[in-house]
Design a protein around this motif. Structure first.
Motif, PDB file in Angstrom:
ATOM      1  N   LEU A  99       4.942  81.844 -30.971  1.00 34.27           N
ATOM      2  CA  LEU A  99       4.449  81.940 -32.151  1.00 34.27           C
ATOM      3  C   LEU A  99       4.275  83.230 -32.184  1.00 34.27           C
ATOM      4  CD1 LEU A  99       2.085  79.767 -34.783  1.00 34.27           C
ATOM      5  CD2 LEU A  99       4.504  79.964 -35.104  1.00 34.27           C
ATOM      6  N   TYR A 100       3.758  83.781 -31.123  1.00 34.33           N
ATOM      7  CA  TYR A 100       3.571  85.239 -30.757  1.00 34.33           C
ATOM      8  C   TYR A 100       4.713  86.689 -30.541  1.00 34.33           C
ATOM      9  CZ  TYR A 100       2.448  89.511 -28.834  1.00 34.33           C
ATOM     10  OH  TYR A 100       1.506  90.942 -28.528  1.00 34.33           O
ATOM     11  N   LEU A 101       5.651  85.543 -29.550  1.00 32.97           N
ATOM     12  CA  LEU A 101       6.469  86.194 -29.558  1.00 32.97           C
ATOM     13  C   LEU A 101       7.792  86.218 -30.435  1.00 32.97           C
ATOM     14  CD1 LEU A 101       7.059  84.951 -25.849  1.00 32.97           C
ATOM     15  CD2 LEU A 101       6.431  86.486 -26.055  1.00 32.97           C
ATOM     16  N   VAL A 102       7.747  84.900 -31.889  1.00 33.63           N
ATOM     17  CA  VAL A 102       8.404  84.520 -32.451  1.00 33.63           C
ATOM     18  C   VAL A 102       8.475  86.304 -33.420  1.00 33.63           C
ATOM     19  CG1 VAL A 102       9.266  83.001 -34.437  1.00 33.63           C
ATOM     20  CG2 VAL A 102       9.441  82.343 -32.098  1.00 33.63           C
ATOM     21  N   ARG A 103       7.024  86.139 -33.423  1.00 30.16           N
ATOM     22  CA  ARG A 103       6.991  87.030 -34.370  1.00 30.16           C
ATOM     23  C   ARG A 103       6.545  88.650 -33.521  1.00 30.16           C
ATOM     24  NH1 ARG A 103       2.156  83.996 -36.858  1.00 30.16           N
ATOM     25  NH2 ARG A 103       2.303  82.567 -38.065  1.00 30.16           N
ATOM     26  N   SER A 104       7.346  88.848 -32.422  1.00 26.16           N
ATOM     27  CA  SER A 104       7.457  90.171 -32.182  1.00 26.16           C
ATOM     28  C   SER A 104       8.497  91.066 -32.239  1.00 26.16           C
ATOM     29  CB  SER A 104       7.431  90.086 -30.165  1.00 26.16           C
ATOM     30  OG  SER A 104       8.006  89.464 -30.206  1.00 26.16           O
ATOM     31  N   GLY A 134      11.765  91.200 -30.783  1.00 26.24           N
ATOM     32  CA  GLY A 134      13.004  90.927 -30.030  1.00 26.24           C
ATOM     33  C   GLY A 134      14.090  89.510 -29.386  1.00 26.24           C
ATOM     34  N   ARG A 135      14.730  89.715 -29.500  1.00 27.92           N
ATOM     35  CA  ARG A 135      15.593  88.623 -29.757  1.00 27.92           C
ATOM     36  C   ARG A 135      15.483  87.716 -28.029  1.00 27.92           C
ATOM     37  NH1 ARG A 135      22.112  90.582 -30.972  1.00 27.92           N
ATOM     38  NH2 ARG A 135      21.988  90.691 -32.186  1.00 27.92           N
ATOM     39  N   LEU A 136      15.415  88.630 -27.158  1.00 25.08           N
ATOM     40  CA  LEU A 136      14.810  87.046 -26.116  1.00 25.08           C
ATOM     41  C   LEU A 136      13.422  87.155 -26.639  1.00 25.08           C
ATOM     42  CD1 LEU A 136      15.094  86.864 -22.657  1.00 25.08           C
ATOM     43  CD2 LEU A 136      14.322  88.715 -22.305  1.00 25.08           C
ATOM     44  N   ALA A 137      12.444  87.252 -27.288  1.00 27.64           N
ATOM     45  CA  ALA A 137      10.898  87.234 -27.189  1.00 27.64           C
ATOM     46  C   ALA A 137      10.977  86.190 -27.805  1.00 27.64           C
ATOM     47  CB  ALA A 137       9.616  88.218 -28.169  1.00 27.64           C
ATOM     48  N   ALA A 167      13.992  83.797 -28.765  1.00 24.61           N
ATOM     49  CA  ALA A 167      13.998  82.477 -27.915  1.00 24.61           C
ATOM     50  C   ALA A 167      13.551  81.961 -26.952  1.00 24.61           C
ATOM     51  CB  ALA A 167      15.320  83.192 -27.098  1.00 24.61           C
ATOM     52  N   ILE A 168      12.318  82.794 -26.718  1.00 20.40           N
ATOM     53  CA  ILE A 168      12.386  82.233 -25.690  1.00 20.40           C
ATOM     54  C   ILE A 168      10.205  81.495 -26.303  1.00 20.40           C
ATOM     55  CG2 ILE A 168       9.580  82.452 -23.774  1.00 20.40           C
ATOM     56  CD1 ILE A 168      11.285  84.914 -22.877  1.00 20.40           C
ATOM     57  N   GLY A 169       9.873  82.521 -27.432  1.00 19.47           N
ATOM     58  CA  GLY A 169       9.230  82.015 -28.374  1.00 19.47           C
ATOM     59  C   GLY A 169       9.617  80.395 -29.159  1.00 19.47           C
ATOM     60  N   HIS A 170      10.492  80.598 -29.233  1.00 18.27           N
ATOM     61  CA  HIS A 170      11.240  79.631 -30.182  1.00 18.27           C
ATOM     62  C   HIS A 170      10.905  78.168 -29.443  1.00 18.27           C
ATOM     63  CE1 HIS A 170      14.420  77.306 -32.897  1.00 18.27           C
ATOM     64  NE2 HIS A 170      13.946  77.789 -33.732  1.00 18.27           N
ATOM     65  N   ALA A 171      11.993  78.688 -28.221  1.00 17.93           N
ATOM     66  CA  ALA A 171      11.820  76.867 -27.233  1.00 17.93           C
ATOM     67  C   ALA A 171      10.327  76.380 -26.784  1.00 17.93           C
ATOM     68  CB  ALA A 171      12.010  78.135 -25.783  1.00 17.93           C
TER      69      ALA A 171
END
Length: 312
Positions: free
Chosen positions: A201-206, A208-211, A213-217
């Motif tokens: 969730l943190y990566l999704v809200r950050s 960046g596209r890569l972040a 994608a990783i967060g969503h995964a």
């Protein structure tokens, strides 16, 4: 005087070499024992995340920390001295106790398979615990530590069976090393699994596209991972439990189950020579897991009337 000093230094050097060799032996045996207990460790890792499901995210890591501390106490304060006493005074008891633990693993694995096909049985254990959040947390932690005690006992007994001929000091060092290493590894991985969705969730809200994608995964993948871990844990329970009982029966003079497994291993190695020994290992593991499932089912059939008689 000089000769005496040189002799003393030689003695010190010899003692240092002996100590280094002993440490190397302890390290090697600790690593070997940790690998041997891997099946139980997988199940421990698979079971533990379920104890924080449904609780406040802010309490997840503290709860895991409390369970990890309880697990260390189980291994180092209670089980380690018991294992040392058994190894010194009654080594003949190690295999029967291992077989009882293996039977318990088979029972737990078979019960999980039964629940997967026919649903969870009713009764008090299937109901949500009553009371406030603190009471629920205490109940979860105490339940997790009790479950851990059984799995930890099996890990320590498996470790002891592999070092039964070593000195008491080596046994103590290896048991302590295995207990600490496995506890840190299991609950470290559990903490990562439990917080993986928060990290996602943190990566999704950050932004960046890569972040993203990783967060969503991570967010989508954690529930799948938990289900996969539960499946692997059940398979590991049946495999480890079945293999322990098969080996124990052979030591007690009942060699037929072990001979069937060995025949399957040799046959698979011969037919799947391109896979080296992987085919034989898979065949042996599958047969031991099937034996564990049958044994667990038989134990469930015996345990059911006992539970009814006790009003549980």
């Amino acid at each position: 005087m000089a000769t005496g000093l040189i002799a003393l230094l030689d003695d010190v050097a010899a003692i240092a070499k002996l100590a280094a060799a002993s440490l190397d032996d302890v390290a090697a045996q600790t690593a070997k024992a940790s690998v041997k207990a891997a099946g139980v460790v997988i199940d421990d890792t698979a079971v533990t995340p379920s104890y924080v499901i449904g609780l406040s995210p802010s309490r997840e890591l503290p709860i895991i920390g409390r369970i990890a501390l309880g697990s260390l106490k189980n291994k180092l304060i209670f089980l380690l001295p018991i294992c040392l006493l058994l190894g010194y005074f009654a080594p003949w008891l190690i295999m029967p106790l291992l077989m009882i633990g293996g039977l318990y693993l088979c029972y737990e694995g078979a019960e999980k398979v039964h629940e997967a096909f026919f649903g969870h049985h009713g009764g008090p254990s299937a109901q949500s615990p009553a009371g406030d959040a603190l009471a629920i947390e205490e109940q979860k932690v105490s339940g997790a530590i009790r479950t851990d005690f059984i799995l930890s006992a099996e890990i320590m007994a498996l470790t002891l069976s592999g070092i039964a001929t070593s000195s008491v000091a080596t046994q103590a060092a290896v048991l302590a090393g295995v207990g600490i290493i496995i506890t840190v590894a299991v609950y470290g991985v559990v903490a990562l699994i439990v917080k993986a969705d928060d990290i996602g969730l943190y990566l999704v809200r950050s932004g960046g596209r890569l972040a993203y994608a990783i967060g969503h995964a991570l967010v989508k993948g954690v529930p799948v991972l938990l289900k996969l871990l539960a499946l692997i844990g059940t398979a590991a329970m049946l495999w480890v439990g079945g293999s322990i009982v098969v080996h124990g029966l052979a030591e007690l003079g009942v060699h037929q189950p072990e001979h069937v497994v060995e025949y399957a291993v040799h046959a698979a190695d011969a037919r799947l020579s391109a896979l080296s020994h992987a085919g034989g290992w898979l065949a042996g593991t599958l047969l031991q897991a099937i034996f564990g499932l049958l044994l667990g089912g038989f134990t469930m059939a015996i345990a059911k009337p006992v539970r009814l008689a006790l009003g549980r």
